[in-house]
Design a protein around this motif. Structure first.
Motif: not given
Length: 364
Positions: A256-259, A263-283
């Motif tokens: 369901a997440l893949d679908a 279907s989206c226009f873009c992915l946004i990551s507004p984080s203040l701190m991350e070690g890597f941030d998988y969602p960006l690479l997955e998108a």
């Protein structure tokens, strides 16, 4: 006594849709050597065992053991010295920041994913553990694997010698059939409702976008588990007049997440701190353009693959970039292709190969 050349410490592993669990799953799936290294792990009934199985442990039946896993205390509740007495490892690797106290004389390599609990602890226990327990484990490790240069810099800032840190960046698997064009104007955020995820900025940025583009046809879709920030975020949603424009979802299946991402226009990551941030690479692996906050790890890993926006302008930069992405179809395609190139560099196979070589080499 039987010697084990390399032992993986998988005691904290639990099957869940978290970055830590996906790190372990991806690493073992891409491991370049068969059979897999020996693993110290938990059976479903909560007993420690040694295994080389490719099938990762199942969810614990014991609520107590699940609680111990969440608190990173499993090893202290098990007779590990007795188990390892006849199977002594020559080297031990933990994909967690989990130094094994039952093997004080064995060289140990541990992974540090981030130092977020030092800045945004989610409980008093997490604050205590990060300030007093974590430094002890880092100092005892023969080598600490940082999942990004940003994490390595933070470790050095805490006093850990650079000579005892190795950077092995995370990776993901290539995806088939990346999207070629947007099918909606929905903007996606994948983040639990935690302070450092900075979802308030995503709401402000989307509200600023709607002020610029009142006829914007899409929603802000937020997928992530509720938490301490949930009530404040829902209140902010109402104050910004976004009640009908934001969709909240606590979790989705992988399919369901893949679908949804496709279907989206873009992915946004507004984080203040991350070690890597998988969602960006997955998108990016799906060809979905990404926008990210201008923090060290995003600048390190996504400076050519994502549009970076400012953290302290109430979402104005984010809104401006979204508007530009909508008005310039060529930019959308350019960003999609840049993301695909970025994921071709950061693969789980490359990560596993790098770590495998590191674990075979002499330790500092």
């Amino acid at each position: 006594m039987t010697a084990i050349p390399l032992l993986f410490n998988l005691l904290p592993y639990r099957p869940s849709a978290t970055g830590l669990s996906r790190y372990v799953e991806r690493l073992l799936a891409a491991w370049p050597e068969q059979p897999l290294p020996w693993q110290l792990r938990l059976s479903a009934c909560g007993a420690a065992e040694l295994s080389r199985s490719v099938q990762l442990p199942l969810e614990q039946r014991s609520g107590r053991m699940r609680w111990l896993q969440r608190q990173a205390l499993v090893q202290h509740a098990l007779p590990l010295r007795r188990l390892l007495r006849d199977h002594r490892p020559e080297r031990l690797y933990s994909p967690y920041t989990d130094w094994l106290w039952a093997c004080p004389d064995v060289p140990q390599v541990i992974t540090c994913h981030d130092l977020i609990p030092l800045h945004w602890p989610n409980s008093r226990r997490a604050r205590w553990r990060s300030r007093f327990w974590l430094p002890q484990q880092l100092q005892r490790a023969a080598l600490v694997v940082a999942i990004s240069r940003s994490v390595a810099d933070q470790l050095i800032a805490t006093g850990l010698s650079a000579s005892r840190i190795a950077v092995v960046t995370n990776g993901i698997e290539p995806q088939a059939n990346p999207i070629q064009a947007p099918s909606s104007r929905d903007c996606l955020v994948l983040a639990r409702h935690a302070p450092h995820k900075n979802l308030a900025l995503a709401l402000n940025g989307f509200a600023a976008l709607l002020a610029r583009e009142p006829r914007w046809p899409g929603r802000l879709v937020v997928v992530g588990a509720p938490g301490r920030c949930t009530a404040a975020l829902r209140r902010q949603e109402r104050e910004l007049g976004l009640t009908d424009r934001v969709s909240w979802c606590s979790g989705l299946s992988a399919s369901a997440l893949d679908a949804l991402m496709r279907s989206c226009f873009c992915l946004i990551s507004p984080s203040l701190m991350e070690g890597f941030d998988y969602p960006l690479l997955e998108a990016q692996a799906l060809g979905l353009p990404t926008l990210a906050s201008r923090i060290p790890v995003h600048a390190e890993l996504h400076h050519d693959a994502a549009l970076l926006f400012e953290l302290h302008d109430h979402g104005d930069t984010m809104a401006c970039l979204l508007q530009r992405l909508d008005r310039e179809p060529a930019l959308w395609r350019q960003l999609s292709q840049a993301g695909l190139r970025n994921t071709a560099v950061h693969t789980s196979q490359h990560q596993a190969n790098h770590l495998h070589q590191l674990l075979q080499a002499p330790l500092p």
